[in-house]
Write a protein that holds these residues in place. Structure first.
Motif, PDB file in Angstrom:
ATOM      1  N   VAL A 281       5.382  13.246   3.107  1.00 20.20           N
ATOM      2  CA  VAL A 281       6.138  14.596   3.719  1.00 20.20           C
ATOM      3  C   VAL A 281       5.159  15.657   3.680  1.00 20.20           C
ATOM      4  O   VAL A 281       4.869  16.119   2.616  1.00 20.20           O
ATOM      5  N   LEU A 282       4.647  16.201   4.694  1.00 22.57           N
ATOM      6  CA  LEU A 282       3.554  17.304   4.743  1.00 22.57           C
ATOM      7  C   LEU A 282       4.277  18.834   4.621  1.00 22.57           C
ATOM      8  O   LEU A 282       5.534  18.764   4.799  1.00 22.57           O
TER       9      LEU A 282
ATOM     10  N   PRO B 194       6.889  14.702   8.529  1.00 21.61           N
ATOM     11  CA  PRO B 194       6.528  13.390   8.201  1.00 21.61           C
ATOM     12  C   PRO B 194       5.500  12.933   8.510  1.00 21.61           C
ATOM     13  O   PRO B 194       4.810  13.298   9.700  1.00 21.61           O
ATOM     14  N   GLY B 195       4.673  11.928   7.616  1.00 22.48           N
ATOM     15  CA  GLY B 195       3.350  11.575   8.180  1.00 22.48           C
ATOM     16  C   GLY B 195       3.075  10.199   7.217  1.00 22.48           C
ATOM     17  O   GLY B 195       3.964   9.754   6.589  1.00 22.48           O
ATOM     18  N   TRP B 196       1.838   9.964   7.282  1.00 26.05           N
ATOM     19  CA  TRP B 196       1.315   8.468   6.673  1.00 26.05           C
ATOM     20  C   TRP B 196       0.205   8.945   5.804  1.00 26.05           C
ATOM     21  O   TRP B 196      -0.721   9.759   6.345  1.00 26.05           O
ATOM     22  N   SER B 197       0.015   8.242   4.726  1.00 23.57           N
ATOM     23  CA  SER B 197      -1.332   8.515   3.702  1.00 23.57           C
ATOM     24  C   SER B 197      -1.967   7.180   3.637  1.00 23.57           C
ATOM     25  O   SER B 197      -0.967   6.328   3.146  1.00 23.57           O
ATOM     26  N   VAL B 198      -3.235   7.230   3.680  1.00 27.59           N
ATOM     27  CA  VAL B 198      -3.910   5.734   3.549  1.00 27.59           C
ATOM     28  C   VAL B 198      -4.786   5.987   2.123  1.00 27.59           C
ATOM     29  O   VAL B 198      -5.643   6.704   2.152  1.00 27.59           O
ATOM     30  N   THR B 199      -4.329   4.950   0.987  1.00 23.77           N
ATOM     31  CA  THR B 199      -5.005   5.132  -0.097  1.00 23.77           C
ATOM     32  C   THR B 199      -5.819   3.984  -0.218  1.00 23.77           C
ATOM     33  O   THR B 199      -6.482   3.970  -1.240  1.00 23.77           O
ATOM     34  N   GLY B 200      -5.760   2.994   0.317  1.00 21.25           N
ATOM     35  CA  GLY B 200      -6.294   1.630   0.032  1.00 21.25           C
ATOM     36  C   GLY B 200      -7.676   1.667   0.890  1.00 21.25           C
ATOM     37  O   GLY B 200      -7.920   2.169   1.885  1.00 21.25           O
ATOM     38  N   HIS B 201      -8.605   1.111   0.284  1.00 20.37           N
ATOM     39  CA  HIS B 201     -10.126   1.078   0.866  1.00 20.37           C
ATOM     40  C   HIS B 201     -10.148   0.372   2.259  1.00 20.37           C
ATOM     41  O   HIS B 201     -10.765   0.831   3.220  1.00 20.37           O
ATOM     42  N   GLU B 202      -9.628  -0.912   2.182  1.00 22.05           N
ATOM     43  CA  GLU B 202      -9.875  -1.609   3.458  1.00 22.05           C
ATOM     44  C   GLU B 202      -9.170  -0.894   4.455  1.00 22.05           C
ATOM     45  O   GLU B 202      -9.337  -1.069   5.792  1.00 22.05           O
TER      46      GLU B 202
END
Length: 416
Positions: free
Chosen positions: A33-34, A39-47
């Motif tokens: 949650v920004l 609402p949104g999405w966060s990418v923490t994985g390398h691939e």
């Protein structure tokens, strides 16, 4: 998707890495949650990050592809509105992004960057001379007196920004990454920043120079591939990204070495190089933490997670560098002997930072010269007292107080 417990982003960025770890508990792609309750999405994985950064169906243009913004659900009161209003490589997609990138990439070719080596060294030398004027035992803020003015001078020299205008023109970028300001302050900053840059461009039209701003104006005037708004936005981006991330890279590297003396000894003994320091710092302390925005132009699947069309996606570069799927159980540790220092801190594919060759040159010259000039450099406070930068977008320190020379023990007299 409904079972996911979203992580509410702290606007002040008080715990960048702890927050990334909480997002990662959902998997390589997590719900967030920004500020403003968006609402949104966060990418923490390398691939997962590599996929998002290279997927041609993922756009950076909020004005076309953020459905909530297009539909009027996101208004001028959105706390990060400054990142929506810009028109530059940060907010361009497809052919527009390719066109702007081609017009600016020539400024940062390896040959052109290498030609800057002597001037970069001179700037570092002059700043170190200034540092040397500090009183013995005086605590010096290395960020304010070295890590910030160094890349700022390099990028302003490159674009021909006059000395008397530099502070004002750079301030817009500094304010833009402060995620604690109000929506009104964010919008006002973009407006003022835009106005100051327009005035600068007009001054360069009247009095051209041997600099990249003059080159951009020539490209604009010769074939109109770059309109005035895009040119101003491009200057915004290049001046800001040429200063803030390099400042954080240098600050983070110094902090890491001073808090890991064994690692510093590896460099001094020749068992590790300054490039090792830079790459490991970029991995474990990415200078840009959590960058807005990207938007899927259609529903996409990333590592088993469906991200719906038009929802905001952020790549958590600080989290990506510590992905345990890539770097194992020691992913959060600063280790110069690590064989795999792979990171995405300069982006990936068509979105790889065009200024990365210059940033690497600057960091290597600055760090090697700093520790050669001041071999007794130490922190002037405990590591816990070094506070984070006030933002969740960047990953740096508010200040970096250091002693440049070994402290003289209390009561010790001058040598006879």
């Amino acid at each position: 998707m409904e079972s996911r417990c979203p992580v509410t982003i702290d606007p002040a960025g008080n715990d960048i890495h702890g927050e990334a770890a909480r997002i990662r508990e959902q998997g390589p792609v997590g719900r967030i949650v920004l500020p403003g309750g968006v609402p949104g999405w966060s990418v923490t994985g390398h691939e997962a990050a590599k996929q998002v950064l290279s997927d041609p169906t993922v756009s950076k243009d909020p004005r076309r592809h953020w459905l909530a913004y297009v539909n009027g659900e996101i208004g001028e009161d959105f706390p990060l509105i400054g990142w929506v209003l810009m028109e530059n490589l940060t907010t361009m997609h497809g052919k527009d992004h390719t066109r702007l990138r081609r017009l600016t990439a020539g400024a940062f070719t390896p040959r052109r960057v290498e030609a800057m080596r002597d001037s970069v060294r001179q700037i570092v030398s002059d700043l170190l001379d200034d540092l040397a004027s500090a009183e013995p035992g005086e605590a010096v803020d290395l960020k304010a007196r070295f890590a910030h003015p160094f890349p700022a001078q390099v990028i302003c020299d490159l674009f021909g920004v006059p000395a008397e205008s530099r502070a004002d023109m750079l301030r817009g970028g500094e304010v833009n990454v402060d995620t604690t300001i109000s929506p009104e302050e964010a919008a006002a900053n973009v407006e003022q920043w835009h106005r100051e840059m327009h005035e600068f461009v007009e001054s360069k039209r009247r009095e051209p120079g041997d600099d990249l701003t003059t080159d951009l104006i020539a490209a604009r005037d010769e074939d109109s591939r770059l309109n005035d708004t895009e040119m101003v936005g491009t200057l915004h981006l290049l001046l800001a990204t040429g200063t803030e991330p390099v400042m954080n890279l240098i600050t983070n590297a110094v902090w890491a070495l001073l808090t890991h003396p064994g690692q510093l000894e590896l460099v001094r003994s020749g068992r590790a190089t300054w490039r090792d320091v830079i790459e490991e710092t970029l991995r474990v302390q990415a200078p840009v933490a959590h960058l807005p925005f990207r938007f899927a132009t259609e529903d996409i699947e990333v590592c088993g997670v469906t991200i719906p069309k038009g929802e905001p996606i952020l790549v958590h570069f600080a989290g990506v560098g510590r992905d345990p799927e890539v770097h194992g159980g020691t992913a959060a540790e600063f280790d110069l002997t690590r064989d795999d220092k792979d990171h995405l801190s300069f982006g990936h594919g068509v979105y790889r930072c065009i200024g990365s060759p210059l940033a690497l040159l600057e960091a290597e010259i600055a760090l090697s010269a700093l520790f050669e000039r001041f071999p007794d450099l130490t922190l002037a406070v405990s590591p816990e007292e070094v506070e984070p930068q006030v933002t969740f977008i960047m990953n740096g320190r508010r200040t970096l107080p250091v002693y440049l020379t070994a402290k003289v023990p209390a009561g010790a007299g001058a040598p006879a």
